[in-house]
Scaffold this active site. Sequence first.
Site, PDB file in Angstrom:
ATOM      1  N   LYS A   1     -21.049   7.096  17.932  1.00 52.42           N
ATOM      2  CA  LYS A   1     -20.591   6.558  16.632  1.00 52.42           C
ATOM      3  C   LYS A   1     -21.615   5.498  16.510  1.00 52.42           C
ATOM      4  O   LYS A   1     -22.172   5.132  15.277  1.00 52.42           O
ATOM      5  CB  LYS A   1     -19.316   6.160  16.516  1.00 52.42           C
ATOM      6  CG  LYS A   1     -18.855   5.505  15.256  1.00 52.42           C
ATOM      7  CD  LYS A   1     -19.056   6.370  13.857  1.00 52.42           C
ATOM      8  CE  LYS A   1     -19.096   5.548  12.806  1.00 52.42           C
ATOM      9  NZ  LYS A   1     -19.163   6.197  11.567  1.00 52.42           N
TER      10      LYS A   1
ATOM     11  N   PHE B   1     -32.146   8.069   3.761  1.00 51.86           N
ATOM     12  CA  PHE B   1     -31.979   6.512   4.229  1.00 51.86           C
ATOM     13  C   PHE B   1     -33.225   6.089   4.407  1.00 51.86           C
ATOM     14  O   PHE B   1     -33.568   5.125   5.150  1.00 51.86           O
ATOM     15  CB  PHE B   1     -31.443   6.284   5.791  1.00 51.86           C
ATOM     16  CG  PHE B   1     -29.911   6.465   5.407  1.00 51.86           C
ATOM     17  CD1 PHE B   1     -29.238   7.493   5.375  1.00 51.86           C
ATOM     18  CD2 PHE B   1     -29.146   5.081   5.733  1.00 51.86           C
ATOM     19  CE1 PHE B   1     -27.934   7.474   5.132  1.00 51.86           C
ATOM     20  CE2 PHE B   1     -27.784   5.276   5.551  1.00 51.86           C
ATOM     21  CZ  PHE B   1     -27.000   6.352   5.251  1.00 51.86           C
ATOM     22  N   LEU B   2     -34.191   6.546   3.112  1.00 50.62           N
ATOM     23  CA  LEU B   2     -35.465   5.761   3.052  1.00 50.62           C
ATOM     24  C   LEU B   2     -35.633   5.229   1.894  1.00 50.62           C
ATOM     25  O   LEU B   2     -36.935   5.177   1.189  1.00 50.62           O
ATOM     26  CB  LEU B   2     -36.647   6.764   3.534  1.00 50.62           C
ATOM     27  CG  LEU B   2     -36.850   7.179   4.951  1.00 50.62           C
ATOM     28  CD1 LEU B   2     -38.169   8.217   5.240  1.00 50.62           C
ATOM     29  CD2 LEU B   2     -37.280   6.003   5.793  1.00 50.62           C
TER      30      LEU B   2
ATOM     31  N   CYS C   1     -19.340  -0.803   7.582  1.00 52.72           N
ATOM     32  CA  CYS C   1     -19.442  -0.354   8.754  1.00 52.72           C
ATOM     33  C   CYS C   1     -21.066  -0.758   9.377  1.00 52.72           C
ATOM     34  O   CYS C   1     -20.824  -1.574  10.520  1.00 52.72           O
ATOM     35  CB  CYS C   1     -19.631   1.121   8.776  1.00 52.72           C
ATOM     36  SG  CYS C   1     -18.090   1.867   8.525  1.00 52.72           S
TER      37      CYS C   1
ATOM     38  N   GLU D   1     -18.067   6.401   2.332  1.00 50.93           N
ATOM     39  CA  GLU D   1     -17.319   6.119   1.026  1.00 50.93           C
ATOM     40  C   GLU D   1     -18.042   6.606  -0.061  1.00 50.93           C
ATOM     41  O   GLU D   1     -19.406   6.650  -0.167  1.00 50.93           O
ATOM     42  CB  GLU D   1     -17.195   4.526   0.930  1.00 50.93           C
ATOM     43  CG  GLU D   1     -16.215   4.034   2.096  1.00 50.93           C
ATOM     44  CD  GLU D   1     -15.885   2.696   2.324  1.00 50.93           C
ATOM     45  OE1 GLU D   1     -16.343   1.745   1.047  1.00 50.93           O
ATOM     46  OE2 GLU D   1     -15.656   2.259   3.179  1.00 50.93           O
TER      47      GLU D   1
ATOM     48  N   THR E   1     -13.933   3.026  14.817  1.00 54.35           N
ATOM     49  CA  THR E   1     -14.945   3.080  15.340  1.00 54.35           C
ATOM     50  C   THR E   1     -14.600   1.669  16.428  1.00 54.35           C
ATOM     51  O   THR E   1     -14.548   0.595  16.296  1.00 54.35           O
ATOM     52  CB  THR E   1     -16.301   2.345  14.446  1.00 54.35           C
ATOM     53  OG1 THR E   1     -16.346   3.338  13.505  1.00 54.35           O
ATOM     54  CG2 THR E   1     -17.452   2.221  15.320  1.00 54.35           C
TER      55      THR E   1
ATOM     56  N   LYS F   1       0.951  -1.308  -0.020  1.00 53.11           N
ATOM     57  CA  LYS F   1      -0.159   0.019  -0.055  1.00 53.11           C
ATOM     58  C   LYS F   1       0.855   1.078   0.031  1.00 53.11           C
ATOM     59  O   LYS F   1       0.698   2.203  -0.782  1.00 53.11           O
ATOM     60  CB  LYS F   1      -0.904  -0.030   1.355  1.00 53.11           C
ATOM     61  CG  LYS F   1      -2.341  -0.077   1.174  1.00 53.11           C
ATOM     62  CD  LYS F   1      -3.059   0.012   2.290  1.00 53.11           C
ATOM     63  CE  LYS F   1      -4.535  -0.639   1.966  1.00 53.11           C
ATOM     64  NZ  LYS F   1      -5.452  -0.838   2.994  1.00 53.11           N
TER      65      LYS F   1
ATOM     66  N   ALA G   1     -35.874   1.939  -0.260  1.00 51.11           N
ATOM     67  CA  ALA G   1     -36.187   0.416  -0.138  1.00 51.11           C
ATOM     68  C   ALA G   1     -35.095  -0.271  -1.051  1.00 51.11           C
ATOM     69  O   ALA G   1     -34.928   0.446  -2.179  1.00 51.11           O
ATOM     70  CB  ALA G   1     -37.473   0.005  -0.104  1.00 51.11           C
ATOM     71  N   GLY G   2     -34.442  -1.206  -0.757  1.00 52.19           N
ATOM     72  CA  GLY G   2     -33.632  -2.005  -1.595  1.00 52.19           C
ATOM     73  C   GLY G   2     -33.110  -3.210  -1.174  1.00 52.19           C
ATOM     74  O   GLY G   2     -34.194  -3.857  -0.256  1.00 52.19           O
TER      75      GLY G   2
HETATM   76  N1  LIG Z   1     -15.115   2.754   5.759  1.00 52.46           N
HETATM   77  C1  LIG Z   1     -15.746   3.677   6.011  1.00 52.46           C
HETATM   78  O1  LIG Z   1     -16.571   4.154   5.433  1.00 52.46           O
HETATM   79  C2  LIG Z   1     -15.677   4.153   7.765  1.00 52.46           C
HETATM   80  C3  LIG Z   1     -16.521   5.143   8.081  1.00 52.46           C
HETATM   81  C4  LIG Z   1     -16.448   5.561   9.295  1.00 52.46           C
HETATM   82  C5  LIG Z   1     -15.499   5.038  10.484  1.00 52.46           C
HETATM   83  N2  LIG Z   1     -15.058   3.792   9.744  1.00 52.46           N
HETATM   84  C6  LIG Z   1     -14.014   3.268  10.779  1.00 52.46           C
HETATM   85  O2  LIG Z   1     -12.705   3.487  10.587  1.00 52.46           O
HETATM   86  C7  LIG Z   1     -11.829   2.383  10.911  1.00 52.46           C
HETATM   87  C8  LIG Z   1     -11.096   2.103   9.600  1.00 52.46           C
HETATM   88  O3  LIG Z   1     -12.001   1.545   8.647  1.00 52.46           O
HETATM   89  P1  LIG Z   1     -11.362   1.413   7.371  1.00 52.46           P
HETATM   90  O4  LIG Z   1     -12.551   1.045   6.395  1.00 52.46           O
HETATM   91  O5  LIG Z   1     -10.606   2.722   6.756  1.00 52.46           O
HETATM   92  O6  LIG Z   1     -10.429   0.164   7.274  1.00 52.46           O
HETATM   93  P2  LIG Z   1      -9.431  -0.423   6.238  1.00 52.46           P
HETATM   94  O7  LIG Z   1      -9.395  -1.966   6.382  1.00 52.46           O
HETATM   95  O8  LIG Z   1      -9.725   0.059   4.689  1.00 52.46           O
HETATM   96  O9  LIG Z   1      -7.914   0.063   6.691  1.00 52.46           O
HETATM   97  C9  LIG Z   1      -7.253  -0.199   7.748  1.00 52.46           C
HETATM   98  C10 LIG Z   1      -5.690  -0.224   7.751  1.00 52.46           C
HETATM   99  O10 LIG Z   1      -5.035  -0.114   8.694  1.00 52.46           O
HETATM  100  C11 LIG Z   1      -3.746  -0.781   8.405  1.00 52.46           C
HETATM  101  N3  LIG Z   1      -3.294  -1.104   9.722  1.00 52.46           N
HETATM  102  C12 LIG Z   1      -3.704  -1.988  10.638  1.00 52.46           C
HETATM  103  N4  LIG Z   1      -2.961  -2.196  11.854  1.00 52.46           N
HETATM  104  C13 LIG Z   1      -2.110  -1.378  11.607  1.00 52.46           C
HETATM  105  C14 LIG Z   1      -0.864  -0.852  12.275  1.00 52.46           C
HETATM  106  N5  LIG Z   1      -0.863  -1.275  13.408  1.00 52.46           N
HETATM  107  N6  LIG Z   1       0.021  -0.113  11.769  1.00 52.46           N
HETATM  108  C15 LIG Z   1      -0.327   0.495  10.661  1.00 52.46           C
HETATM  109  N7  LIG Z   1      -1.331   0.236   9.977  1.00 52.46           N
HETATM  110  C16 LIG Z   1      -2.151  -0.618  10.378  1.00 52.46           C
HETATM  111  C17 LIG Z   1      -4.099  -1.773   7.545  1.00 52.46           C
HETATM  112  O11 LIG Z   1      -3.113  -2.223   6.714  1.00 52.46           O
HETATM  113  C18 LIG Z   1      -5.299  -1.046   6.478  1.00 52.46           C
HETATM  114  O12 LIG Z   1      -4.690  -0.718   5.305  1.00 52.46           O
HETATM  115  C19 LIG Z   1     -12.897   1.408  11.499  1.00 52.46           C
HETATM  116  O13 LIG Z   1     -12.885   1.104  12.614  1.00 52.46           O
HETATM  117  C20 LIG Z   1     -13.997   1.574  10.743  1.00 52.46           C
HETATM  118  O14 LIG Z   1     -15.239   1.149  11.628  1.00 52.46           O
HETATM  119  C21 LIG Z   1     -14.828   3.575   8.616  1.00 52.46           C
END
Ligand SMILES: NC(=O)c1ccc[n+]([C@@H]2O[C@H](COP(=O)([O-])OP(=O)(O)OC[C@H]3O[C@@H](n4cnc5c(N)ncnc54)[C@H](O)[C@@H]3O)[C@@H](O)[C@H]2O)c1
Length: 434
Positions: A207, A252-253, A263, A155, A122, A35, A255-256
């Site tokens: 959250k 968020f209403l 998440c 996202e 989260t 990455k 239907a799907g």
């Molecule tokens: N994806 C979303 O839309 C979204 C929205 C709000 C909150 N969240 C929360 O945010 C957090 C991250 O979600 P995400 O979707 O970005 O996850 P993800 O899996 O896309 O990314 C996590 C990254 O962390 C890296 N990682 C893990 N341990 C590590 C360490 N010790 N040192 C360095 N890098 C490390 C992994 O290699 C990975 O690239 C989660 O808790 C999720 O619930 C996600």
Amino acid sequence: MRIAMIGTGYVGLVSGVCFSDFGHDVICVDRDPAKIARLDAGEVPIFEPGLDDLMNRNVAGGRLSFTTDLKKAVAGAEAVFIAVGTPTRRGDGHADLTYVMDAATEIAQALTGYAVIVTKSTVPVGTNRKVAEAVRAGAPDAEFDVASNPEFLREGAAIDDFMRPDRVVVGVESDRAAQVMSDIYRPLYLRDFPIMTTDLESAEMIKYAANAFLATKITFINEVAALCERVGADVKAVARGMGLDGRIGNKFLHAGPGYGGSCFPKDTAALARIGQDHATPMRITETVMQVNESIKGRMVEKLRDLCDGSFNRKTVVVLGVTFKPNTDDMREAPSLTIVPAMVGGGARVRVVDPEGLREGEALLPGVEWLDDPYEAARDADLIVLLTEWNEFRALDLKRLSEVMATPRMADLRNIYSRADAEAAGFTGYDAVGR
Ligand SMILES: NC(=O)c1ccc[n+]([C@@H]2O[C@H](COP(=O)([O-])OP(=O)(O)OC[C@H]3O[C@@H](n4cnc5c(N)ncnc54)[C@H](O)[C@@H]3O)[C@@H](O)[C@H]2O)c1
């Protein structure tokens, strides 16, 4: 501000890029060297609209860099964000905190002066205190505070959500940490976006409560949709009539085929678990999870009906497999239930998705990937509109129906109407709740 961002996934990368765009100096860390190599080469490893331009602009401005070396990133940082994954732990539904706690332990070894350790992932209530304990255990003399700063970005619209949030939630215990957090978010504060400061536990809870509520809202309308089908109502009209009530709102209403994604499934499961652990069952959330599963099953039955009761030897085109449009994220997508049910039933499945292939190829074995809906529809028996990418919103239905063996459509996002489909030559059409 010097910021270290640990984890460069959907949240960490967007947050790191946006903080650098605020003018802060940001180093993003990931333990995945592939990455970091791609990021160093100016490539964004995920699909998120607008992220590559913003990232490269800030790299060029000297405010943003990437490394696998957590120590280097944390040394001298005034804020260290933890944005690593918190997936569902196998077996019990709890949030798996392994990555968060690993990060905390590594941070302890790397602190060089006062820093605020901010959890953006989260995490269940109480986790920020556990992070503080882990850091204190690893570095008894270190000067630090912890802060909870849950992320609400979506996202597909992540940059806009980060830059123009409905609110920023910050949980802190000291004025010093509150000051650092307010300096970080100062550009948003100056533009009047609400920054809410509260205690650690409340920030953590906000959250989960917010995500469980949104999952409930979607599931509510999905359940109402099933009833609409029975009583002859149109869920689109019902949702509109409900949504015009300001107390309910129209978001968020839609239907799907049931919610999925990175998440809602894991956060509802974690909240349910937290409730059980505290002898306060989250019964609404538990029911939402069950109903959502049954909705995906209901979709499979709809598709089977459109295939005259059996998928065997049918050719089915699935438009859209990512959990929603404008992302390549396949985590818990409804397609992961619906497509294997069809493949398992003997269907030949062709998939068209603008960004789904990279993640989806391994997750959906036995399907054929095509680029063009019209080509995919040739001699097919059924088209399933599963994820409403923009390119599927204005299809030439006549052109599709003309090349299909049996022109039938399952419009699981209610984009078209039965009248449009029939006028275009479709002999079978089904939607959700209409
Ligand atoms: N994806 C979303 O839309 C979204 C929205 C709000 C909150 N969240 C929360 O945010 C957090 C991250 O979600 P995400 O979707 O970005 O996850 P993800 O899996 O896309 O990314 C996590 C990254 O962390 C890296 N990682 C893990 N341990 C590590 C360490 N010790 N040192 C360095 N890098 C490390 C992994 O290699 C990975 O690239 C989660 O808790 C999720 O619930 C996600």
